[in-house]
Design an enzyme around this catalytic site. Structure first.
Site, mmCIF file in Angstrom:
data_model
loop_
_atom_site.group_PDB
_atom_site.id
_atom_site.type_symbol
_atom_site.label_atom_id
_atom_site.label_comp_id
_atom_site.label_asym_id
_atom_site.label_seq_id
_atom_site.Cartn_x
_atom_site.Cartn_y
_atom_site.Cartn_z
ATOM 1 N N ILE A 152 0.861 -1.178 0.000
ATOM 2 C CA ILE A 152 0.000 0.000 0.000
ATOM 3 C C ILE A 152 0.899 1.230 0.000
ATOM 4 O O ILE A 152 2.072 1.159 0.354
ATOM 5 C CB ILE A 152 -0.985 0.020 1.195
ATOM 6 N N ASP A 153 0.348 2.353 -0.417
ATOM 7 C CA ASP A 153 1.139 3.559 -0.576
ATOM 8 C C ASP A 153 1.705 4.047 0.762
ATOM 9 O O ASP A 153 1.170 3.747 1.829
ATOM 10 C CB ASP A 153 0.294 4.678 -1.190
ATOM 11 N N LYS A 154 2.758 4.832 0.664
ATOM 12 C CA LYS A 154 3.438 5.360 1.851
ATOM 13 C C LYS A 154 2.466 6.022 2.827
ATOM 14 O O LYS A 154 2.490 5.748 4.029
ATOM 15 C CB LYS A 154 4.500 6.373 1.408
ATOM 16 N N ARG A 255 -7.435 6.083 -5.515
ATOM 17 C CA ARG A 255 -7.100 7.493 -5.698
ATOM 18 C C ARG A 255 -7.421 7.947 -7.126
ATOM 19 O O ARG A 255 -8.005 9.022 -7.337
ATOM 20 C CB ARG A 255 -5.625 7.714 -5.365
#
Length: 346
Positions: A152-154, A255
């Protein structure tokens, strides 16, 4: 190693040059996938075609498809999502929030701000650095990253499953590929999402102008299919709290999909959600939004639920997490705001 694991890992946010070739004088016209097969070590035609589909092969700085025919003096670059020589991993004693562990796997509730694996500008302090310290002999995936089946993204918080054995990694990767895992995210998005529920479909690939973003394409030959199901949880007039369930797990899927339908994630700088997109022009409202951004200094996205079949026992397992405190604080601010203001969406 199962090559499908690489498909489950979201791409890095940037591309890096791995190969550069100048087509020599006298070269006959030839499909670029065939041409590169003979130049890139251990590259299959399928891998080269996938790279082209993902927008990672450029001729004279323009992305091309695999059927492009090279000609003399073309400059070909192959750009991939991880820097060359990034795979040296330094073990670091970083605390991990482990919500479940057994001999085959572990579940981690990742804090916002933690990068999952080393990459350009983030070679230390990542989840992988922490895993290398806390666990010995984790299996390597096809990108030489220990234990990782997905990411998953930062600045997204929430659940990640990590494989502790080769068998577990292969079994879990197949579930992600077959879209049988359960993944639910909670998101706060700009605007009043009119429908109580809905489905967003559209191929995702890198944006043609902004390579840091993903975008939706109508052309079935561009990108990869992506499906997001959403449901409204709470309305605040100018923003909406939603649940998103993923059929696919593409890069920045939620997103990009939410921006595509006109509802970028709240405070998502990459997709424009860090601007005041809905609401009034009053100075007090602007200050309220700034306070919300300070409370939640990242995109409003949390990986709340993760479900899968255990690779050893065959048992269906489902894990659930609470929203982190920064997300709760932001929601509370909106709840208090709507109690004292008229927020009917214009």
């Amino acid at each position: 190693m199962n090559n499908n694991i690489e498909e489950n890992l979201d791409l890095e946010d940037e591309l890096f040059e791995h190969y550069r070739f100048e087509v020599p004088k006298g070269q006959a016209f030839l499909r670029i996938d065939k041409y590169l097969m003979y130049l890139i070590p251990n590259a299959t035609r399928n891998k080269i075609q996938n790279a082209a589909t993902n927008g990672n092969i450029f001729v004279n700085d323009v992305p091309v498809k695999s059927n492009y025919k090279v000609k003399p003096f073309d400059v070909i670059t192959v750009m991939l999502s991880h820097p060359p020589f990034e795979n040296h991993i330094l073990p670091e004693d970083i605390p991990l929030n482990i919500v479940y562990e057994d001999d085959a796997l572990l579940l981690i509730n990742k804090e916002p701000g933690m990068v999952v694996h080393p990459g350009h500008g983030n070679y230390t302090g990542t989840l992988v650095n922490a895993l290398a310290h806390h666990f010995d002999n984790l299996p390597m995936n096809s990108s030489e990253r220990p234990g990782l089946v997905h990411r998953i993204d930062k600045d997204t918080s929430g659940l990640l499953v990590v494989a502790k054995t080769e068998a577990a990694m292969t079994h879990l990767a197949k579930q992600f590929e077959a879209k049988t895992t359960e993944r639910e995210y909670i998101a706060l998005v700009w605007g009043n999402v009119v429908a109580d529920s809905g489905t967003i479909e559209g191929n995702l690939a890198r944006h043609l102008k902004d390579r840091m973003q993903m975008a939706v394409f109508d052309d079935p030959e561009i990108g990869k299919p992506a499906i997001t199901h959403y449901k409204v949880l709470e309305r605040f007039g100018y923003v909406t709290l939603i649940s998103c369930k993923l059929e696919t797990g593409r890069t920045h899927q939620i997103r990009a999909h939410m921006k595509h339908i006109g509802h970028p994630l709240f405070n998502d700088e990459r997709y424009g959600g860090h601007l005041i997109l809905k609401g009034t022009t009053f100075t007090k409202y602007k200050q309220f939004i700034e306070n919300c951004f300070k409370a939640l200094p990242r995109q409003a996205l949390h990986a709340k639920t993760l479900g899968f079949v255990h690779p050893t026992t065959g048992e269906m397992m489902r894990f659930d997490t609470e929203l982190p405190q920064d997300f709760k604080d932001c929601i509370e601010k909106w709840q208090n705001y709507v109690k004292s203001h008229n927020v009917d969406e214009e």
